[in-house]
Structures are given as structure tokens and as C-alpha cells.
Design an enzyme around this catalytic site. Sequence first.
Site, PDB file in Angstrom:
ATOM      1  N   ASP A 167       0.861  -1.184   0.000  1.00 21.79           N
ATOM      2  CA  ASP A 167       0.000   0.000   0.000  1.00 21.79           C
ATOM      3  C   ASP A 167       0.897   1.233   0.000  1.00 21.79           C
ATOM      4  OD1 ASP A 167      -2.401   1.606   0.316  1.00 21.79           O
ATOM      5  OD2 ASP A 167      -1.768   1.931   2.381  1.00 21.79           O
ATOM      6  N   SER A 168       0.304   2.363  -0.290  1.00 22.67           N
ATOM      7  CA  SER A 168       1.034   3.623  -0.256  1.00 22.67           C
ATOM      8  C   SER A 168       1.494   3.962   1.169  1.00 22.67           C
ATOM      9  CB  SER A 168       0.143   4.753  -0.788  1.00 22.67           C
ATOM     10  OG  SER A 168      -1.059   4.802  -0.031  1.00 22.67           O
ATOM     11  N   GLU A 187      -5.635   9.880   9.268  1.00 21.42           N
ATOM     12  CA  GLU A 187      -4.238   9.712   9.712  1.00 21.42           C
ATOM     13  C   GLU A 187      -3.990  10.461  11.022  1.00 21.42           C
ATOM     14  OE1 GLU A 187      -1.095   9.198   7.250  1.00 21.42           O
ATOM     15  OE2 GLU A 187      -2.300   7.709   6.188  1.00 21.42           O
ATOM     16  N   CYS A 214     -11.129   3.377  -0.858  1.00 21.30           N
ATOM     17  CA  CYS A 214      -9.826   3.853  -0.389  1.00 21.30           C
ATOM     18  C   CYS A 214      -9.526   3.107   0.914  1.00 21.30           C
ATOM     19  CB  CYS A 214      -9.898   5.364  -0.157  1.00 21.30           C
ATOM     20  SG  CYS A 214      -8.475   6.046   0.699  1.00 21.30           S
ATOM     21  N   THR A 222      -5.683   3.390  -5.159  1.00 22.90           N
ATOM     22  CA  THR A 222      -5.089   4.289  -6.158  1.00 22.90           C
ATOM     23  C   THR A 222      -4.068   3.529  -7.018  1.00 22.90           C
ATOM     24  OG1 THR A 222      -5.354   6.079  -4.567  1.00 22.90           O
ATOM     25  CG2 THR A 222      -3.898   6.503  -6.422  1.00 22.90           C
ATOM     26  N   CYS A 224      -3.701  -0.905  -2.127  1.00 21.04           N
ATOM     27  CA  CYS A 224      -4.011   0.507  -2.346  1.00 21.04           C
ATOM     28  C   CYS A 224      -4.953   0.650  -3.549  1.00 21.04           C
ATOM     29  CB  CYS A 224      -2.699   1.246  -2.622  1.00 21.04           C
ATOM     30  SG  CYS A 224      -2.883   2.985  -2.965  1.00 21.04           S
ATOM     31  N   HIS A 261      -8.335   3.920   3.622  1.00 22.82           N
ATOM     32  CA  HIS A 261      -8.584   4.605   4.891  1.00 22.82           C
ATOM     33  C   HIS A 261     -10.052   4.622   5.307  1.00 22.82           C
ATOM     34  CE1 HIS A 261      -4.557   5.899   4.200  1.00 22.82           C
ATOM     35  NE2 HIS A 261      -4.548   6.784   5.172  1.00 22.82           N
TER      36      HIS A 261
HETATM   37  N1  DGL Z   1      -4.007   3.893  -0.058  1.00 16.84           N
HETATM   38  C1  DGL Z   1      -4.686   4.936  -0.803  1.00 16.84           C
HETATM   39  C2  DGL Z   1      -5.896   4.356  -1.518  1.00 16.84           C
HETATM   40  O1  DGL Z   1      -6.414   3.324  -1.145  1.00 16.84           O
HETATM   41  C3  DGL Z   1      -5.078   6.094   0.098  1.00 16.84           C
HETATM   42  C4  DGL Z   1      -3.934   6.926   0.596  1.00 16.84           C
HETATM   43  C5  DGL Z   1      -3.135   7.580  -0.515  1.00 16.84           C
HETATM   44  O2  DGL Z   1      -3.626   8.529  -1.146  1.00 16.84           O
HETATM   45  O3  DGL Z   1      -2.048   7.109  -0.769  1.00 16.84           O
HETATM   46  O4  DGL Z   1      -6.323   4.907  -2.493  1.00 16.84           O
END
Ligand code: DGL
Length: 251
Positions: free
Chosen positions: A8-9, A147, A177, A73, A71, A179
Site C-alpha cells: 500500500d502507499s 491519519e 480507499c 489508487t 491501495c 482509509h
Molecule cells: N491507499 C490509498 C488508496 O487506497 C489512500 C492513501 C493515498 O492517497 O495514498 O487509495
Amino acid sequence: MARIGIFDSGLGGLTVVKEIKKKYPEVQIIYLGDTARVPYGTRSPETIIKFSLECARFLVDKGIGKLIIACNTASAYAYEEIKKIVKIPVLEMISYGAAGTVGYKKIGVIGTRATIKSGIYEREIKKINPGATVTSVAAPLFVPLVEEGEVAGELIEMAIKKSLEELKEVEALVLGCTHYPVLAPVIQKLLPGVKLINPAEELARGLDVKNGAVKRGEDEYCFTDMTERYTQTAEMFLGGKIEGKAERVSI
Ligand code: DGL
């Protein structure tokens, strides 16, 4: 089967680990959170693809049997590129989130700016749920608020109300997403009667862990940066303590 690699990011992908562990506590994983470069959701497609390929390569070099792009994204932009360089099965979040909408006709999707701009959820939902109407809304404020631990109370409710104005009429809402699942109770309070779809839950349900049941060692959690607050934030996403080895890595 060798352990499952999940990236993940940042720390948000631990919501995906949480669902997988709930269903398959015995599965052995290696997690990579690119915490030094989070967020991905505000970046250009080129950068998202570049970072995602680096994450994928790092995990593949660790000798995994399956790769999960936790992730949304990265799933939206880099899945096809990752598949080109990886010889093991690769799973992404979008198709699972879309699959969860079957049976509903008025669908809402929330995600990062980049995910919503890609239009991928809308395309995937319409592919498997023809006739559905899809309303997609970027909810970029949620990521920094979560966060900061703002998962309940006035501030997050205000942000959610503002973002969800267009989504009052939907029957189901995809939390597109990593989060957003931690916000599910407050989103549900503001959108009572709307079915919330967590792609991580859908992925865990569909995960094939054949021969993966035997845990041969510790889980490993790798992060490209580790700040003082990382444990607190990680535990919020994971819903508990990190069990296994946690280390800082360069990718
Ligand atoms: N992990 C990202 C997502 O699921 C969210 C956080 C980010 O923008 O990196 O899209």
C-alpha cells in the site's frame, strides 16, 4: 504456497491485512507500506505507476507466492503495469469493490482524487452490474483526517457530510480507499440504510489460500519510513497490534 505480499502507499493497507487475517489467521504475509511517499492519491499517473512498480518489485524479490495491491489508487493505475513484470498472481482492489455492488442499482463510490479521476470503479461496476447508475465523489479530506486519528466526532462528520451530499440517494456505497473502512461507523450514521461495501472484505472473501494454511514463520511488516506515531496509526488500521517483525526498508 509461499507467503502473500501486500503493498500500500502507507499504513491504510493494514485495513486489508485486517480482513485477510480475520478470515485466514494462519496465512503468512509480508506487508510493504510506502510511508515515506504516502499519499499516492494526489499524484500523477506516472508517479503512481513508478512507485507501485518499485513496491511490487521489492515484494517479488522477497519470494512471495501472490501479490495483493491493497491501495485502491495503485490498483487503479498500476495493476496492468505490475502484471507485465510479475509472474505470480496479482490481485487488486477495484474488481472486488465492484463485485460487492451486484444486486444494487444506485451506486456511490468514494475514493482519492486519482482513483475517482481514473473512472475505473465506474467502468468495472458497469461491466458486472449493467444498468447501475454510478455517482463517484473524490473525498481527499478523509485521508489526512483519519491519519490524524479523527475517526469520530464533529470534524470528521462535517467533512463526511460535505463530501456525501451528492450521495444521499444511493443504495450502496463503495469505500474505495484503504482509509475509509475505519470511518464506516460514522458514514453509516450519516447515511443510514445505505449498504457500505468494503473492497477489503470482498477480497478476503474471494481469496484463494490453498496450501497457504501453514505458517512457517513470522509475518513481516516493512515500511519505507517509521515515525514516532506510526505504531498508533498502524494499530488503528489493523484494529490491533502488529504481530510479527516490523522494520524500516529502502526500496
Ligand atoms: N491507499 C490509498 C488508496 O487506497 C489512500 C492513501 C493515498 O492517497 O495514498 O487509495
